[in-house]
Design an enzyme around this catalytic site. Structure first.
Site, PDB file in Angstrom:
ATOM      1  CD  GLU A 145      -9.836 -16.091  -6.567  1.00 14.36           C
ATOM      2  OE1 GLU A 145      -8.698 -15.646  -6.288  1.00 14.36           O
ATOM      3  OE2 GLU A 145     -10.626 -16.476  -5.702  1.00 14.36           O
ATOM      4  N   GLY A 173      -6.552 -12.366 -13.391  1.00 20.76           N
ATOM      5  CA  GLY A 173      -6.605 -10.910 -13.511  1.00 20.76           C
ATOM      6  C   GLY A 173      -5.635 -10.461 -14.597  1.00 20.76           C
ATOM      7  CB  CYS A 233      11.379  15.035  -7.718  1.00 17.96           C
ATOM      8  SG  CYS A 233      12.881  15.836  -7.254  1.00 17.96           S
TER       9      CYS A 233
END
Ligand code: LYS
Length: 416
Positions: free
Chosen positions: A273, A275, A343
């Protein structure tokens, strides 16, 4: 290993100057390379070619429809963690029969949808999830194909937030308890045992933790066989790292070879798997310097990308390479903190970077193809950047820049 290189003194994405992309589509912008995605996927597929296998790209890393479509066209399978990701895979032309469904909190409606479209396997992460899945499958009068995700308690040697295979992590079923849970599953009318799944963490830079986990899982598979439970596939999860800085993770070929040697002539289908190792270095985040601000303590370069666009530096203190799109020699090199307009003091993409900078310059944050856009937010009511896919000399807008209207559409004020 990717297709972002300098040519004639400036950065290119495949055949296109990044400065031209920035002029045309504005900044900040995510830019992906199709050729890099394909190369990284093929590295796994080819390494596994000698044995039954399925490469299930982990959709969470970068779930843009075009990214999924590029991989679906190569025959990829997909690892999903929500029904939303499942819809993306279907929309992108992915084969549901090559989808594995992971995640600790699958809801009933998500299970139902996955059963309706016929996913390859559910990676079940707890004893109680088995009961829920058995019930949902019974309602639909189907059998749910399952693996148990076992937690082998190995230290992946990675950042604590992205380690998943330790006893104290929320993921999986304690491997010591797995034989008993498999026995329960075997007795459930609407479940069919297919495999064992194991995922120990993310951004691993050495093979040995994977092999430690594999050894433990093989002991489990043998003991299940003695119990009369036949395991057809072994899903070793994802987690292979990439080079962000000086790391030298194994290449897929080396990793797969090490796994295959351990497996010997067992007739298990191997599922992986990956990614990050497919998507991370297939993308950059392009940003422009707005202002230079030099104080007594620091030189700040205020850029137009921020933590809402790419949160990895703020969240994990992750280091990502930041390079000039058009390197210049005409100003002095200084150490810069590259900060965004948000901010928050934690709003930085890089600190202490030696660069020659002027206001207006373009920078590229590398390795931004995985866990970049997918983790972005609208914090500070910032529109999220576009995603652009370069394919040779073509640039495709695969997600347009968000507008303020997009952001405000779901909201309203209180009635008068
Ligand atoms: N989002 C993380 C990162 O950026 C990795 C999570 C891996 C998925 N379990 O590194």
């Amino acid at each position: 290993m990717d297709h972002f290189n300098y040519r004639n003194g400036e950065l290119y994405a495949e055949e296109v100057p990044v400065s031209r992309i920035a002029e045309q589509f504005g900044t900040p912008a995510y830019v992906y390379s199709r050729a890099t995605l394909e190369r990284h996927y093929r590295a796994y597929d080819e390494a596994l070619s000698g044995r039954p296998h399925l490469v299930c790209y982990a959709v969470k890393a970068n779930s843009n429809l075009a990214v999924l479509n590029v991989l679906a066209r190569l025959g990829a399978g997909f690892d999903i963690v929500s029904a939303g990701e499942l819809e993306r895979v279907l929309r992108a032309g992915g084969d549901p029969g090559k989808v594995v469904f992971s995640g600790v909190g699958k809801q009933e409606w998500e299970m139902r949808r996955a059963l309706e479209v016929g996913v390859r396997c559910f990676n079940v992460e707890s004893d109680t999830e088995l009961d829920r899945l058995n019930r949902v499958a019974g309602d639909l009068r189907v059998k749910a194909p399952i693996s148990l995700r076992v937690n082998p308690d190995v230290d992946a040697g990675t950042h604590p937030y992205i380690s998943t295979g330790l006893k104290e992590n929320k993921f999986g079923i304690d491997i010591a308890e797995a034989p008993a849970v498999y026995a329960r599953a075997a007795g459930m009318a609407n479940l069919e045992i297919h495999g064992v799944d194991c995922h120990i963490g993310s951004q691993l830079t050495s093979v040995s933790p994977f092999l430690d986990a594999l050894d433990r899982v093989l002991v489990l598979i043998d003991s299940l066989a003695e119990q009369g439970i036949k395991i057809r596939h072994l899903d070793m999860g994802g987690g292979l790292g990439v080079t962000y800085d000086q790391e030298q993770p194994p290449q897929p070929a080396e990793y797969v070879k090490a796994l295959a040697e351990r497996l010997g002539d067992r007739s298990l289908e191997l599922v992986l798997e990956p990614g990050r190792s497919i998507a991370a270095n297939a993308g950059i985040l392009v940003t422009r310097v707005e202002f230079l601000k030099c104080t007594e303590h620091h030189n700040f370069a205020i850029i137009d990308a921020a933590m809402n666009d790419l949160i990895r530096p703020a969240l994990y203190s992750a280091w990502q390479s930041i390079i000039p799109v058009q390197p210049r020699q005409d100003v002095e090199e200084k150490r810069w903190d590259l900060v965004g307009p948000v901010c928050e003091t934690g709003d930085f993409l890089g600190k202490n970077r030696e660069l020659r900078l002027q206001a207006g310059d373009l920078l590229a944050v590398r390795s931004a193809g995985a866990y970049g856009f997918v983790m972005s937010s609208n914090y500070n009511t910032r529109n999220r950047p576009p995603e652009l896919m370069v394919d040779g000399d073509q640039v495709h807008v695969v997600r347009r820049r968000e507008t303020l209207e997009d952001q405000l559409a779901p909201e309203c004020s209180l009635p008068e």
